[in-house]
Design an enzyme around this catalytic site. Structure first.
Site, PDB file in Angstrom:
ATOM      1  N   ASP A  25      63.526 -38.803  31.095  1.00 52.90           N
ATOM      2  CA  ASP A  25      64.690 -38.192  31.754  1.00 52.90           C
ATOM      3  C   ASP A  25      65.620 -37.495  30.771  1.00 52.90           C
ATOM      4  OD1 ASP A  25      65.608 -40.769  30.697  1.00 52.90           O
ATOM      5  OD2 ASP A  25      67.466 -40.319  31.758  1.00 52.90           O
ATOM      6  N   HIS A  55      74.949 -43.465  26.683  1.00 56.29           N
ATOM      7  CA  HIS A  55      74.147 -43.833  27.865  1.00 56.29           C
ATOM      8  C   HIS A  55      75.032 -43.863  29.097  1.00 56.29           C
ATOM      9  CE1 HIS A  55      71.031 -44.811  25.102  1.00 56.29           C
ATOM     10  NE2 HIS A  55      71.895 -45.526  24.410  1.00 56.29           N
ATOM     11  N   ASP A  90      64.898 -46.431  31.170  1.00 53.36           N
ATOM     12  CA  ASP A  90      66.153 -46.179  31.878  1.00 53.36           C
ATOM     13  C   ASP A  90      66.222 -44.716  32.334  1.00 53.36           C
ATOM     14  OD1 ASP A  90      68.635 -47.864  32.450  1.00 53.36           O
ATOM     15  OD2 ASP A  90      69.482 -45.923  31.864  1.00 53.36           O
ATOM     16  N   ASN A 145      63.995 -46.592  24.068  1.00 56.89           N
ATOM     17  CA  ASN A 145      64.852 -46.616  22.879  1.00 56.89           C
ATOM     18  C   ASN A 145      65.823 -47.785  22.906  1.00 56.89           C
ATOM     19  OD1 ASN A 145      63.783 -44.518  21.485  1.00 56.89           O
ATOM     20  ND2 ASN A 145      65.463 -43.072  21.841  1.00 56.89           N
ATOM     21  N   ASN A 146      65.849 -48.525  23.995  1.00 57.42           N
ATOM     22  CA  ASN A 146      66.800 -49.639  24.086  1.00 57.42           C
ATOM     23  C   ASN A 146      66.349 -50.784  23.180  1.00 57.42           C
ATOM     24  OD1 ASN A 146      68.443 -51.774  24.855  1.00 57.42           O
ATOM     25  ND2 ASN A 146      68.696 -50.934  26.909  1.00 57.42           N
ATOM     26  N   ASP A 173      59.274 -43.493  29.932  1.00 55.00           N
ATOM     27  CA  ASP A 173      60.583 -43.927  29.471  1.00 55.00           C
ATOM     28  C   ASP A 173      61.097 -44.927  30.524  1.00 55.00           C
ATOM     29  OD1 ASP A 173      63.342 -43.561  28.308  1.00 55.00           O
ATOM     30  OD2 ASP A 173      63.675 -42.682  30.278  1.00 55.00           O
ATOM     31  N   LYS A 216      62.153 -42.813  19.863  1.00 50.10           N
ATOM     32  CA  LYS A 216      62.009 -41.413  20.304  1.00 50.10           C
ATOM     33  C   LYS A 216      63.183 -40.602  19.760  1.00 50.10           C
ATOM     34  CE  LYS A 216      62.311 -43.110  24.403  1.00 50.10           C
ATOM     35  NZ  LYS A 216      62.515 -43.275  25.868  1.00 50.10           N
TER      36      LYS A 216
END
Ligand code: PLP
Ligand code: CA
Length: 305
Positions: free
Chosen positions: A244, A187, A29, A61-62, A27, A218
């Protein structure tokens, strides 16, 4: 007899795990960077794994940037060995879904940032043009396109009521698909503030339309299918998913049959993982990481002789 999972691992156990696996999914971030700053030691870890011949991919996912843009970001932050083919973003995978799974013929109405549109354009997916700012435009008078076959919703920092209203109208047609790049609720920002995520926009449209969005990012398996189709012979048993956030990354790993590792440099903390582990609700166990480390910098000693 203890509960499975949530195993905090150190030195030799990390070394054994890194030797045993040959495919690493990270992942972004919260694991390898915080916004515009690389997490201490992350560049060493990623570059070392790549130089040791391990397969490394990134699953984010960004949806706000095209992959090109991520490649520059990786380079700028010191991940100098990362190539375009290693980057799987929810915008890129949404474009692949529309092109290869849905084989959409017609236009897509997009709620999202320019980066999402760029990925769709590169895949040859026609999008409804964004109208220039027309302060007087309302849902009573604005035109709607006749051939919209999908509504795709991602993070949009220029969201307007009119966009939500138009999307709701398109979704009245049961033939029009309802897709979401990701369903992240919010976020963290480095200042301690938060940013509402795509999930909050999707919730608004789910209420307005009475429908459920299909999530591409995800924890949906689709991103792993994109990876498997581009890296031949990926064996889930050889993979480690490092993330995370329990509700996205760990669940994604479980959904795809991968071993999972939580790093404590991001959203989720050990206590939440233990709560899921101790829960009587069996579906919660899919959110429990197999392994836990404080930070991926804990991998570094494993690369030293
Ligand atoms: N979407 C947006 C708009 C974000 O700002 C972030 C994180 O900063 C994410 C998604 C989550 O990204 P990742 O999956 O890499 O943690
Ligand atoms: Ca993350």
């Amino acid at each position: 007899f203890g509960f499975k999972g949530c195993q905090k691992i150190h030195g030799p156990q990390i070394r054994n795990l890194l030797q045993a696996k040959d495919f690493f999914l990270f992942d972004c971030d919260g694991v390898i960077w915080h916004g515009e700053k690389a997490i201490t030691g992350a560049t060493t870890v990623v570059n070392s794994l790549i130089r040791r011949g391990k397969n490394v991919v990134f699953v984010t996912n960004n949806s706000t940037r095209p992959r090109e843009n991520y490649m520059h970001k990786f380079y700028r932050l010191g991940f100098t060995d990362v190539m375009l083919e290693q980057i799987f973003s929810s915008s890129y995978c949404s474009a692949l879904y529309l092109r290869d799974v849905v084989k959409v013929c017609g236009q897509v109405f997009v709620i999202g940032c320019d980066g999402l549109r760029t990925e769709l354009q590169e895949a040859g997916i026609p999008c409804v043009e964004e109208e220039e700012d027309q302060p007087d435009a309302t849902i009573f008078t604005c035109p709607l396109a006749a051939d919209v076959k999908a509504v795709l919703v991602g993070h949009d920092d220029k969201l307007t009521f009119l966009k939500l209203a138009k999307a709701s109208c398109y979704l009245k047609d049961p033939e029009c698909l309802f897709l979401a790049t990701d369903n992240d609720p919010w976020h963290p920002l480095s200042s301690g503030r938060i940013l509402p995520g795509s999930g909050s926009l999707i919730a608004a449209l789910e209420v307005a339309s009475g429908r459920k969005a299909t999530v591409i990012g995800k924890p949906s398996r689709f991103m792993f299918e994109c990876i498997s189709s581009q890296f031949r012979g990926v064996d889930p048993a050889q993979c480690l998913m490092v993330g995370d956030r329990l509700e996205t990354d760990m669940l994604f790993g479980s959904n795809c049959g991968l071993d999972t590792m939580l790093t404590l440099t991001g959203v989720s903390q050990m206590e939440e993982a233990q709560e899921y582990r101790n829960s009587d609700v069996s579906t919660n166990h899919s959110l429990v990481p197999d392994y836990v480390v404080d930070t991926i910098a804990d991998f570094i000693p494993a690369f030293e002789e």
